[in-house]
Design an enzyme around this catalytic site. Structure first.
Site, PDB file in Angstrom:
ATOM      1  N   CYS A  43       0.807  -1.218   0.000  1.00 55.52           N
ATOM      2  CA  CYS A  43       0.000   0.000   0.000  1.00 55.52           C
ATOM      3  C   CYS A  43       0.846   1.278   0.000  1.00 55.52           C
ATOM      4  O   CYS A  43       1.395   1.653  -1.024  1.00 55.52           O
ATOM      5  CB  CYS A  43      -0.974  -0.024   1.172  1.00 55.52           C
ATOM      6  SG  CYS A  43      -2.351   1.144   0.993  1.00 55.52           S
TER       7      CYS A  43
ATOM      8  N   ARG B  88     -13.148   5.186  -2.590  1.00 55.91           N
ATOM      9  CA  ARG B  88     -12.083   4.251  -2.246  1.00 55.91           C
ATOM     10  C   ARG B  88     -12.332   2.900  -2.906  1.00 55.91           C
ATOM     11  O   ARG B  88     -13.478   2.518  -3.171  1.00 55.91           O
ATOM     12  CB  ARG B  88     -11.991   4.042  -0.720  1.00 55.91           C
ATOM     13  CG  ARG B  88     -11.744   5.294   0.080  1.00 55.91           C
ATOM     14  CD  ARG B  88     -11.632   5.001   1.568  1.00 55.91           C
ATOM     15  NE  ARG B  88     -10.449   4.206   1.878  1.00 55.91           N
ATOM     16  CZ  ARG B  88      -9.233   4.733   2.032  1.00 55.91           C
ATOM     17  NH1 ARG B  88      -9.049   6.027   1.899  1.00 55.91           N
ATOM     18  NH2 ARG B  88      -8.204   3.968   2.328  1.00 55.91           N
TER      19      ARG B  88
ATOM     20  N   HIS C 160      -3.890  -5.907   1.672  1.00 55.80           N
ATOM     21  CA  HIS C 160      -3.684  -5.965   3.121  1.00 55.80           C
ATOM     22  C   HIS C 160      -4.247  -7.287   3.618  1.00 55.80           C
ATOM     23  O   HIS C 160      -4.420  -8.236   2.882  1.00 55.80           O
ATOM     24  CB  HIS C 160      -4.421  -4.810   3.796  1.00 55.80           C
ATOM     25  CG  HIS C 160      -3.781  -3.482   3.624  1.00 55.80           C
ATOM     26  ND1 HIS C 160      -2.628  -3.120   4.266  1.00 55.80           N
ATOM     27  CD2 HIS C 160      -4.152  -2.411   2.884  1.00 55.80           C
ATOM     28  CE1 HIS C 160      -2.311  -1.882   3.946  1.00 55.80           C
ATOM     29  NE2 HIS C 160      -3.213  -1.423   3.101  1.00 55.80           N
TER      30      HIS C 160
END
Length: 249
Positions: free
Chosen positions: A95, A131, A195
């Site tokens: 990320c 997002r 993640h």
């Protein structure tokens, strides 16, 4: 022949978003189960480290505030990081770490965070707070390893102009809305938005990272030289997710 890997976790105290510490825990456990010596060091802001002396460097994710705070220190290390990459230290980026190896990152407030500029990709921000969030599955080819990688993404950043993606998106978003591809891999770095964390869900990718780290000092080593481990639990979880989204194994 016994092997060992020396790992540096950069900015461990501020870049550990969404449990990225789990990546280091998995690497350590899988090495220990094979009698591979695993030596982990951390590197905080202002701490002197020669990154080229490590077999693997890891930089996890963080929010905009954390990324901004470490930029001056990171940029001071640019030539040392370049030296590490030239000397075959493998780099694992999650990320925020992924974003910072590119040209720049536009934060949610519109401010521009300069990156290391090792690669041409850059990261804009999602418009009006949008997002990319949810489960993600990608079809990836890591050297000789062809695998489906599963994970979770949650990023406002839209990473564009990626010339060497990690894999094709089978479910989810990827580098940006409608990108079709996720992450970056060029043999020197493995960068991704996944993640969750990444490696507990993908033991084959963990073994690939271990292999790349060992290859710094043992270039003829291959992933097939690793002692097989029982991955039944992880593989069953992967199969369940693939089945859920009607994706063939």
């Amino acid at each position: 022949m016994s092997h060992s890997i020396k790992v540096c976790w950069m900015y461990h105290d501020i870049m550990d978003l969404y449990g990225d510490k789990g990546n280091m825990m998995v690497l350590q456990k899988r090495c220990e189960d094979r009698q591979i010596n695993f030596h982990l060091e951390t590197c905080a802001i202002g701490e002197k480290k020669d990154l080229s002396s490590f077999d693997l460097v890891f930089l996890g994710g963080g929010a905009d505030k954390e990324q901004i705070s470490l930029i001056p220190d990171l940029l001071k290390r640019k030539e040392n990081i370049r030296k590490a990459m030239e000397e075959n230290t493998f780099i694992l980026l999650i990320c925020g770490g992924y974003q910072l190896f590119g040209q720049y990152y536009i934060a949610a407030d519109g401010s521009r965070i300069e990156g290391l500029k090792f690669y041409n990709y850059y990261t804009d921000t999602g418009k009006q707070g949008t997002r990319c969030i949810g489960n993600i599955i990608i079809d990836a080819k890591l050297d000789e390893l062809h695998t489906k990688i599963i994970g979770f993404e949650n990023h406002g950043g839209q990473t564009l102009h990626v010339t060497h993606p990690l894999g094709k998106v089978l479910h989810g978003f990827g580098n940006a809305f409608d990108a079709g591809y996720e992450g970056f891999y060029d043999g020197k770095i493995l960068a991704t938005y996944l993640h969750g964390p990444l490696l507990p869900k993908n033991p084959d990718v963990a073994d690939f990272v271990i292999t790349k780290a060992i290859q710094k000092r043992n270039p003829d080593f291959t992933i097939n030289d690793l002692k097989p481990l029982d991955n039944t639990f992880e593989e069953n979880a992967r199969k369940a997710l693939l089945k859920r989204f009607q994706i063939q194994e």
